[in-house]
Design an enzyme around this catalytic site. Structure first.
Site, PDB file in Angstrom:
ATOM      1  N   ASN A  55      35.223  32.191  41.214  1.00 45.28           N
ATOM      2  CA  ASN A  55      34.003  32.607  41.745  1.00 45.28           C
ATOM      3  C   ASN A  55      32.652  31.109  41.052  1.00 45.28           C
ATOM      4  O   ASN A  55      31.710  30.629  41.581  1.00 45.28           O
ATOM      5  CB  ASN A  55      32.914  33.422  41.603  1.00 45.28           C
ATOM      6  CG  ASN A  55      32.471  33.824  39.635  1.00 45.28           C
ATOM      7  OD1 ASN A  55      33.921  33.630  39.038  1.00 45.28           O
ATOM      8  ND2 ASN A  55      32.102  33.888  38.811  1.00 45.28           N
ATOM      9  N   CYS A 104      26.676  24.360  28.533  1.00 42.15           N
ATOM     10  CA  CYS A 104      26.327  24.912  26.873  1.00 42.15           C
ATOM     11  C   CYS A 104      25.343  23.740  27.369  1.00 42.15           C
ATOM     12  O   CYS A 104      25.772  22.521  26.941  1.00 42.15           O
ATOM     13  CB  CYS A 104      26.604  25.235  26.662  1.00 42.15           C
ATOM     14  SG  CYS A 104      25.703  25.288  24.980  1.00 42.15           S
ATOM     15  N   GLN A 157      35.107  36.767  45.956  1.00 42.37           N
ATOM     16  CA  GLN A 157      34.670  35.980  46.476  1.00 42.37           C
ATOM     17  C   GLN A 157      35.257  35.277  47.985  1.00 42.37           C
ATOM     18  O   GLN A 157      34.873  34.015  48.661  1.00 42.37           O
ATOM     19  CB  GLN A 157      34.579  34.215  45.560  1.00 42.37           C
ATOM     20  CG  GLN A 157      33.357  34.608  44.252  1.00 42.37           C
ATOM     21  CD  GLN A 157      32.230  34.472  44.835  1.00 42.37           C
ATOM     22  OE1 GLN A 157      32.021  33.393  45.990  1.00 42.37           O
ATOM     23  NE2 GLN A 157      31.246  34.588  44.135  1.00 42.37           N
ATOM     24  N   ALA A 183      30.061  43.701  49.913  1.00 43.29           N
ATOM     25  CA  ALA A 183      29.577  42.950  50.755  1.00 43.29           C
ATOM     26  C   ALA A 183      28.253  41.622  50.590  1.00 43.29           C
ATOM     27  O   ALA A 183      27.803  40.823  51.770  1.00 43.29           O
ATOM     28  CB  ALA A 183      28.869  44.615  51.330  1.00 43.29           C
ATOM     29  N   GLY A 242      31.783  44.835  43.504  1.00 44.43           N
ATOM     30  CA  GLY A 242      33.453  44.351  43.354  1.00 44.43           C
ATOM     31  C   GLY A 242      33.090  45.391  41.430  1.00 44.43           C
ATOM     32  O   GLY A 242      34.291  45.715  41.044  1.00 44.43           O
ATOM     33  N   THR A 243      31.807  45.289  40.564  1.00 45.64           N
ATOM     34  CA  THR A 243      32.290  45.754  39.162  1.00 45.64           C
ATOM     35  C   THR A 243      32.658  46.606  39.217  1.00 45.64           C
ATOM     36  O   THR A 243      33.729  46.963  38.566  1.00 45.64           O
ATOM     37  CB  THR A 243      31.089  45.686  38.962  1.00 45.64           C
ATOM     38  OG1 THR A 243      30.341  44.022  38.803  1.00 45.64           O
ATOM     39  CG2 THR A 243      30.814  45.533  37.560  1.00 45.64           C
TER      40      THR A 243
HETATM   41  N1  PLP Z   1      34.144  38.850  40.828  1.00 47.62           N
HETATM   42  C1  PLP Z   1      33.160  37.704  41.385  1.00 47.62           C
HETATM   43  C2  PLP Z   1      34.997  37.001  41.062  1.00 47.62           C
HETATM   44  C3  PLP Z   1      32.201  37.713  41.643  1.00 47.62           C
HETATM   45  O1  PLP Z   1      32.479  36.546  41.901  1.00 47.62           O
HETATM   46  C4  PLP Z   1      31.119  39.578  41.541  1.00 47.62           C
HETATM   47  C5  PLP Z   1      29.941  38.750  41.802  1.00 47.62           C
HETATM   48  O2  PLP Z   1      29.609  37.808  41.038  1.00 47.62           O
HETATM   49  C6  PLP Z   1      31.886  40.347  41.097  1.00 47.62           C
HETATM   50  C7  PLP Z   1      33.238  39.750  40.360  1.00 47.62           C
HETATM   51  C8  PLP Z   1      31.132  41.050  41.101  1.00 47.62           C
HETATM   52  O3  PLP Z   1      30.672  41.592  42.291  1.00 47.62           O
HETATM   53  P1  PLP Z   1      29.757  43.006  42.309  1.00 47.62           P
HETATM   54  O4  PLP Z   1      27.881  41.726  41.796  1.00 47.62           O
HETATM   55  O5  PLP Z   1      29.511  43.052  43.421  1.00 47.62           O
HETATM   56  O6  PLP Z   1      29.504  43.823  41.200  1.00 47.62           O
END
Ligand code: PLP
Length: 379
Positions: A149, A328, A177, A198, A70-71
């Site tokens: 998420n 927090c 998600q 994945a 994702g990132t």
């Molecule tokens: N976007 C969302 C909504 C996520 O929950 C996450 C991971 O926590 C990511 C992006 C990032 O994905 P990855 O862990 O595959 O880099």
């Protein structure tokens, strides 16, 4: 008893996926770019996986690009949308994942960044999106996540896609998600770009995919070889790609059953929480089964500050994994950027916990967690 209720962070692998991955490590070790038989065998396995994944989201195989997750997908899409597609404006929300929020070009005065309004429950205000889209003719990228998420709210991507199409904007949805949990049809939802990972759907870590609509013009973010049609350089991790494809197929084979089963778990959990705490505060719309993913349940429990601070520690001591990446609790941390947007600040000291379920969890586990929460609240 050990209970894993942190499936929004990552999921356990399906046993079948572990088999697929381990078998492919020995069977498909050839480099898929090599032209000899070993390479061709690996290439063919990857292309079969690509077809499988494409068919599950109603894309064409050439619209699926494998990457590390994702990132990376989000960074790649932002980078190229600004550089190659010359987007001049981004519309997003303040409750996106940090992969989106930290990819915003905040230091570039030439790119306009607008945030859509949120409703009190954390839903995206679609009227606000429409008014933002209608006020400018600048080339725009809209980036809104399919499922949040932290709180599990589901975005109506069909409506967002239709608005983006109407106003000529590109539409990226972070579907990390939702892929594997909800049916997605990229064509029906008029999505331009989609990102998936994945490890959130019982597949391996370090692999994901992007859907890039045909002729979108998106170019490479990682430079090097010509893998993935020149859009994502680097030798493909064949075992991970096959594992991802097998995981997604298994999720889709049981999409409705899983949804129903996990909804039951979540309802049982809520009922138990209400018995113990009377008025647990629900963050987001976790109780709305239509617009909230059953897998995620974010609650703020009414407890005094002392107990609140020890809560996640005590859960951990009792073998329970959940996430407290939210309110927090110590007064020193920065807390959840999502809850900050939707909750009354005065409630911040209360413990806010995200419990996230998968098909591998059971009612017995829910009962155990409820019992532990009861003990903690009383002692
Ligand atoms: N976007 C969302 C909504 C996520 O929950 C996450 C991971 O926590 C990511 C992006 C990032 O994905 P990855 O862990 O595959 O880099």
């Amino acid at each position: 008893m050990d209970v894993y209720f942190d499936n929004a962070a990552t999921t356990p692998l399906y046993p079948e996926v572990i088999k697929t991955v381990t078998n492919s490590l020995s069977q498909y070790y050839g480099n898929p770019s090599s032209t000899h038989a070993w390479g061709r065998k690996a290439r063919s396995a990857i292309e079969t996986a690509r077809k499988e994944i494409a068919s599950l989201v109603n894309a064409a195989p050439q619209e699926i690009i494998f990457n590390s997750g994702g990132t990376e997908g989000i960074n790649a899409i932002f980078y190229s949308a600004l550089k190659d597609l010359r987007a001049e404006r981004i519309i997003t929300s303040k409750i996106e994942h940090h992969a989106v929020l930290h990819s915003l070009p905040k230091d570039n005065p030439q790119i306009q960044i607008d945030f859509v309004n949120l409703l009190n429950d954390g839903s995206i205000d679609l009227d606000s999106l429409e008014s933002l889209l209608s006020t400018s003719k600048k080339k725009t990228l809209v980036s809104l996540m399919h499922v949040n998420n932290e709180i599990g709210n589901i975005l109506d991507i069909d409506k967002v896609g239709a608005l983006c199409l109407h106003y000529g904007a590109l539409f990226h949805s972070d579907a990390v998600q939702s892929v594997g949990k909800l049916a997605i049809d990229v064509k029906l939802s008029q999505i331009t770009f989609l990102t998936a990972s994945a490890h959130k759907f019982h597949g391996p870590k370090g692999v994901g995919f992007m859907y890039l609509k045909k002729n979108s013009g998106l170019k490479s973010f990682i430079l090097g070889g010509s893998q993935e049609r020149g859009i994502r350089a680097g030798t493909e991790p064949v075992h991970n790609i096959l594992g991802m494809s097998s995981a997604l197929k298994l999720c889709h084979d049981h999409l409705d059953d899983n949804h129903q089963y996990i909804s039951k778990l979540k309802n049982h959990f809520f009922e138990g929480l209400v018995d113990i705490f009377e008025k647990p505060q629900i963050n987001g719309i976790c109780r709305n089964s239509k617009n909230s993913l059953p897998n995620i349940c974010n609650v703020t429990l009414p407890m005094d500050e002392g107990k609140a601070q020890l809560l996640s520690f005590k859960l951990d001591l009792n073998g329970i994994a959940c996430s407290h990446g939210s309110a927090c609790q110590s007064g020193a941390g920065t807390g959840s950027h999502v809850l900050k947007q939707i909750n009354n600040k005065s409630k911040y000291y209360h413990p806010s916990l995200r419990f996230s379920f998968s098909k591998f969890n059971t009612i017995k586990e829910i009962d155990y967690v409820l019992e532990v929460l009861k003990q903690i609240s009383r002692n």
